[in-house]
Scaffold this active site. Sequence first.
Site, PDB file in Angstrom:
ATOM      1  N   ASN A   9       0.879  -1.173   0.000  1.00 32.84           N
ATOM      2  CA  ASN A   9       0.000   0.000   0.000  1.00 32.84           C
ATOM      3  C   ASN A   9       0.914   1.219   0.000  1.00 32.84           C
ATOM      4  O   ASN A   9       1.522   1.545   1.022  1.00 32.84           O
ATOM      5  CB  ASN A   9      -0.893  -0.032   1.254  1.00 32.84           C
ATOM      6  CG  ASN A   9      -1.733   1.231   1.388  1.00 32.84           C
ATOM      7  OD1 ASN A   9      -1.758   2.075   0.485  1.00 32.84           O
ATOM      8  ND2 ASN A   9      -2.404   1.369   2.521  1.00 32.84           N
ATOM      9  N   LYS A  11       0.154   4.264  -0.238  1.00 35.14           N
ATOM     10  CA  LYS A  11      -0.449   5.445   0.392  1.00 35.14           C
ATOM     11  C   LYS A  11      -0.195   6.683  -0.480  1.00 35.14           C
ATOM     12  O   LYS A  11      -0.117   6.560  -1.700  1.00 35.14           O
ATOM     13  CB  LYS A  11       0.057   5.600   1.836  1.00 35.14           C
ATOM     14  CG  LYS A  11      -0.152   4.289   2.636  1.00 35.14           C
ATOM     15  CD  LYS A  11       0.034   4.431   4.114  1.00 35.14           C
ATOM     16  CE  LYS A  11      -0.190   3.084   4.796  1.00 35.14           C
ATOM     17  NZ  LYS A  11      -0.084   3.143   6.244  1.00 35.14           N
ATOM     18  N   HIS A  94      -9.589   1.105   5.049  1.00 30.44           N
ATOM     19  CA  HIS A  94      -8.287   1.292   5.685  1.00 30.44           C
ATOM     20  C   HIS A  94      -8.459   2.228   6.881  1.00 30.44           C
ATOM     21  O   HIS A  94      -9.232   3.177   6.833  1.00 30.44           O
ATOM     22  CB  HIS A  94      -7.279   1.875   4.687  1.00 30.44           C
ATOM     23  CG  HIS A  94      -5.886   1.827   5.236  1.00 30.44           C
ATOM     24  ND1 HIS A  94      -5.427   2.759   6.132  1.00 30.44           N
ATOM     25  CD2 HIS A  94      -4.878   0.945   5.043  1.00 30.44           C
ATOM     26  CE1 HIS A  94      -4.185   2.449   6.476  1.00 30.44           C
ATOM     27  NE2 HIS A  94      -3.820   1.352   5.825  1.00 30.44           N
ATOM     28  N   GLU A  96      -6.774   4.600   7.983  1.00 33.23           N
ATOM     29  CA  GLU A  96      -6.545   6.033   7.701  1.00 33.23           C
ATOM     30  C   GLU A  96      -7.778   6.648   7.048  1.00 33.23           C
ATOM     31  O   GLU A  96      -8.091   7.814   7.268  1.00 33.23           O
ATOM     32  CB  GLU A  96      -5.286   6.197   6.838  1.00 33.23           C
ATOM     33  CG  GLU A  96      -4.035   5.917   7.665  1.00 33.23           C
ATOM     34  CD  GLU A  96      -2.872   5.333   6.899  1.00 33.23           C
ATOM     35  OE1 GLU A  96      -2.862   5.407   5.655  1.00 33.23           O
ATOM     36  OE2 GLU A  96      -1.953   4.781   7.563  1.00 33.23           O
ATOM     37  N   GLU A 166      -5.344  -5.028  10.512  1.00 30.72           N
ATOM     38  CA  GLU A 166      -4.325  -4.004  10.728  1.00 30.72           C
ATOM     39  C   GLU A 166      -4.594  -3.304  12.054  1.00 30.72           C
ATOM     40  O   GLU A 166      -5.412  -2.372  12.109  1.00 30.72           O
ATOM     41  CB  GLU A 166      -4.363  -2.968   9.603  1.00 30.72           C
ATOM     42  CG  GLU A 166      -4.049  -3.532   8.239  1.00 30.72           C
ATOM     43  CD  GLU A 166      -3.455  -2.470   7.307  1.00 30.72           C
ATOM     44  OE1 GLU A 166      -2.324  -2.651   6.866  1.00 30.72           O
ATOM     45  OE2 GLU A 166      -4.130  -1.456   7.051  1.00 30.72           O
ATOM     46  N   GLY A 172       2.541   2.167  10.882  1.00 33.96           N
ATOM     47  CA  GLY A 172       3.498   3.266  10.750  1.00 33.96           C
ATOM     48  C   GLY A 172       4.197   3.641  12.048  1.00 33.96           C
ATOM     49  O   GLY A 172       4.838   4.680  12.132  1.00 33.96           O
ATOM     50  N   SER A 211       3.488  -2.191  10.399  1.00 33.53           N
ATOM     51  CA  SER A 211       4.938  -2.249  10.609  1.00 33.53           C
ATOM     52  C   SER A 211       5.545  -3.612  10.266  1.00 33.53           C
ATOM     53  O   SER A 211       6.487  -4.060  10.922  1.00 33.53           O
ATOM     54  CB  SER A 211       5.297  -1.837  12.047  1.00 33.53           C
ATOM     55  OG  SER A 211       4.897  -0.496  12.275  1.00 33.53           O
TER      56      SER A 211
HETATM   57  P1  13P Z   1       3.010   0.275   7.716  1.00 39.69           P
HETATM   58  O1  13P Z   1       3.523  -1.008   7.120  1.00 39.69           O
HETATM   59  O2  13P Z   1       3.760   1.493   7.229  1.00 39.69           O
HETATM   60  O3  13P Z   1       2.903   0.195   9.201  1.00 39.69           O
HETATM   61  O4  13P Z   1       1.528   0.473   7.161  1.00 39.69           O
HETATM   62  C1  13P Z   1       0.626  -0.574   7.243  1.00 39.69           C
HETATM   63  C2  13P Z   1      -0.563  -0.218   6.454  1.00 39.69           C
HETATM   64  O5  13P Z   1      -1.321   0.669   6.835  1.00 39.69           O
HETATM   65  C3  13P Z   1      -0.799  -0.923   5.202  1.00 39.69           C
HETATM   66  O6  13P Z   1      -2.064  -0.667   4.695  1.00 39.69           O
END
Ligand code: 13P
Length: 248
Positions: A9, A11, A94, A96, A166, A172, A211
């Site tokens: 992803n 982002k 997601h 976010e 997740e 992150g 992560s």
């Molecule tokens: P990270 O791997 O940067 O923690 O992000 C995970 C994520 O949100 C994947 O959709």
Amino acid sequence: MRRSLVVGNWKMNGTLASAESLAKGIIAGLGENNADIAICVPYVHLPRVSELVKGSFLALGAQNVADKASGAYTGEISAAMLSEFECKYALVGHSERRSYYGDTDESVAARFCQAQEHNIIPVLCVGETLEQREQDQTFAVINAQLDAVINLAGIAAFSAAVIAYEPVWAIGTGKTATDEQAQEVHHYIRQYVAAKDQVIADKIQILYGGSAKPDNAKGLFAMPDIDGGLIGGASLDAESFLKIYQSI
Ligand code: 13P
């Protein structure tokens, strides 16, 4: 035996030039096709990246999809539009999107259905915040997130879907769930689906995200109910993304 899947992803990162070089780097290092692999790129990079992935087994995905089919919904991108660029997957729900842009359980369910109407596999993201975990609400949160989709789409729809667990506190932050913490929730999710449909539960791919890195992927992927990963930061570098893919 379930086939594994690793999804990057990206982002809101990169330029068209960096997207091209990252996609090319991943394709060049793909090696053997012993698990599925996909990248969810920013919408505006889909046209170019869809040309680059042609002929490889790297699949393409979007990071979201509209909850409506078409019409006066300024700023939204429909599933029909995504399907023109050979999007195999679309993330829905997601964390976010849920926390910064107000995507609700109900709108996530509608997005899930929109994706499937255009033969796009929704990757339904679920997971709890740190506060919810500390209050022992992890399973209740996951139930509500799954139920919203099951109620609208029906359990049979999960035969053409992926679930990504997740934990919000691991995204992150560099704070990965331990193999056992992740496995516990993955097992819970699979049991929850199994209570409604055992065949689908045995078949559905459940990915871990939060992560995940080259040095912790192997342990996570070795867990019986973890079928791969949804990778954020580490998917922005071809070498580390491929290392994670090779940890399957
Ligand atoms: P990270 O791997 O940067 O923690 O992000 C995970 C994520 O949100 C994947 O959709």
